[in-house]
Design a protein around this motif. Sequence first.
Motif, PDB file in Angstrom:
ATOM      1  N   ASP A  28      43.955  -1.131  60.618  1.00  0.00           N
ATOM      2  CA  ASP A  28      43.760   0.133  59.919  1.00  0.00           C
ATOM      3  C   ASP A  28      44.927   0.399  58.980  1.00  0.00           C
ATOM      4  OD1 ASP A  28      41.328   0.850  61.301  1.00  0.00           O
ATOM      5  OD2 ASP A  28      42.590   1.233  63.062  1.00  0.00           O
ATOM      6  N   SER A  29      44.782   1.405  58.122  1.00  0.00           N
ATOM      7  CA  SER A  29      45.811   1.763  57.154  1.00  0.00           C
ATOM      8  C   SER A  29      47.091   2.222  57.854  1.00  0.00           C
ATOM      9  CB  SER A  29      45.304   2.881  56.247  1.00  0.00           C
ATOM     10  OG  SER A  29      46.357   3.370  55.432  1.00  0.00           O
ATOM     11  N   THR A  30      48.215   1.880  57.242  1.00  0.00           N
ATOM     12  CA  THR A  30      49.519   2.383  57.685  1.00  0.00           C
ATOM     13  C   THR A  30      50.180   3.117  56.523  1.00  0.00           C
ATOM     14  OG1 THR A  30      50.557   0.245  57.150  1.00  0.00           O
ATOM     15  CG2 THR A  30      49.847   0.579  59.434  1.00  0.00           C
ATOM     16  N   GLU A  35      49.598   7.532  60.313  1.00  0.00           N
ATOM     17  CA  GLU A  35      48.756   6.343  60.483  1.00  0.00           C
ATOM     18  C   GLU A  35      49.585   5.161  60.990  1.00  0.00           C
ATOM     19  OE1 GLU A  35      45.462   7.149  56.918  1.00  0.00           O
ATOM     20  OE2 GLU A  35      47.118   5.768  56.552  1.00  0.00           O
ATOM     21  N   ALA A  36      50.776   4.999  60.423  1.00  0.00           N
ATOM     22  CA  ALA A  36      51.633   3.889  60.827  1.00  0.00           C
ATOM     23  C   ALA A  36      52.077   4.040  62.276  1.00  0.00           C
ATOM     24  CB  ALA A  36      52.842   3.799  59.897  1.00  0.00           C
ATOM     25  N   ALA A  37      52.440   5.251  62.688  1.00  0.00           N
ATOM     26  CA  ALA A  37      52.866   5.478  64.076  1.00  0.00           C
ATOM     27  C   ALA A  37      51.725   5.173  65.045  1.00  0.00           C
ATOM     28  CB  ALA A  37      53.354   6.912  64.242  1.00  0.00           C
ATOM     29  N   GLY A 103      52.700   1.508  49.864  1.00  0.00           N
ATOM     30  CA  GLY A 103      53.041   0.195  50.409  1.00  0.00           C
ATOM     31  C   GLY A 103      54.452  -0.216  50.032  1.00  0.00           C
ATOM     32  N   VAL A 104      55.259   0.743  49.565  1.00  0.00           N
ATOM     33  CA  VAL A 104      56.638   0.429  49.158  1.00  0.00           C
ATOM     34  C   VAL A 104      57.436   0.015  50.391  1.00  0.00           C
ATOM     35  CG1 VAL A 104      58.774   1.332  48.159  1.00  0.00           C
ATOM     36  CG2 VAL A 104      56.569   2.010  47.192  1.00  0.00           C
ATOM     37  N   ALA A 105      58.052  -1.136  50.300  1.00  0.00           N
ATOM     38  CA  ALA A 105      58.880  -1.661  51.392  1.00  0.00           C
ATOM     39  C   ALA A 105      60.348  -1.345  51.104  1.00  0.00           C
ATOM     40  CB  ALA A 105      58.683  -3.165  51.505  1.00  0.00           C
ATOM     41  N   ALA A 133      52.024  -3.867  51.701  1.00  0.00           N
ATOM     42  CA  ALA A 133      50.583  -3.629  51.602  1.00  0.00           C
ATOM     43  C   ALA A 133      50.263  -2.380  52.423  1.00  0.00           C
ATOM     44  CB  ALA A 133      49.800  -4.837  52.117  1.00  0.00           C
ATOM     45  N   PRO A 134      49.145  -1.712  52.135  1.00  0.00           N
ATOM     46  CA  PRO A 134      48.828  -0.459  52.822  1.00  0.00           C
ATOM     47  C   PRO A 134      48.571  -0.607  54.318  1.00  0.00           C
ATOM     48  CG  PRO A 134      47.435  -0.735  50.881  1.00  0.00           C
ATOM     49  CD  PRO A 134      48.202  -2.005  51.061  1.00  0.00           C
ATOM     50  N   ASN A 135      48.460  -1.843  54.819  1.00  0.00           N
ATOM     51  CA  ASN A 135      48.235  -2.049  56.257  1.00  0.00           C
ATOM     52  C   ASN A 135      49.198  -3.086  56.837  1.00  0.00           C
ATOM     53  OD1 ASN A 135      47.113  -4.246  54.947  1.00  0.00           O
ATOM     54  ND2 ASN A 135      45.458  -4.475  56.410  1.00  0.00           N
TER      55      ASN A 135
END
Length: 155
Positions: A28-30, A35-37, A103-105, A133-135
Motif C-alpha cells: 500500500d501507499s506510504t 500510511e507509512a506508519a 516519495g522524496v528520500a 517511490a510512493p510505496n
Amino acid sequence: MAKKSSMERVAEAAEATGLEITILTMPDSTRTAEEAANACKCEVGQIVKSLIFQREDTEEFVLLLVAGDRQADLEAAATVVGGPLTRADAKRVRKETGFAIGGVAPIGHMCPVAVYMDPALLNHEIVWAAAGAPNAVFSVCPAKLKAAVGAAVLA
C-alpha cells in the motif's frame, strides 16, 4: 545507458555513504506519515518526512527531515538555515532532485541539498524514510542517517 530509478539512486547513495539499508516495497501507499506508519507497523513519530523547501533569498533547496507526528516549524528552521523558507515548486523538485513530492528520500538527490534534521527523530532507535517511490521505504538508525546526509539538527 538507462536512466536510474529513484529507488536505485537511494540504494546507491546509501551504499556510497556506508548506510546499510534494505528498501522495502509495501503493498500500500506510504505517501503520508500515517500510511507509512501503518505499513511499517511503527509509531507515526518514527516516520521521517523529507520535506523540500527553498530559501526565499537564494532559491536554494533545503531538505527538512521532520518526525511524522510533527509539523515543520519554518520560522524556527529559518534561524538555523540562515534565511526564510518557502514551499518549493513540485515540478522543480522533481526536475532537480529526481524525486516526486510524496516519495522524496533523505538521500539520493540529483543535486546538492542542505539537510536539517528534527531532533525528535533522534529519540528513536529506528526510523523509517521514503526510498524514492510512493510505496518504498527503508529503516535506519537516525544517528546514522544524520551522519550520512551531514544534517544539522534543528533547534
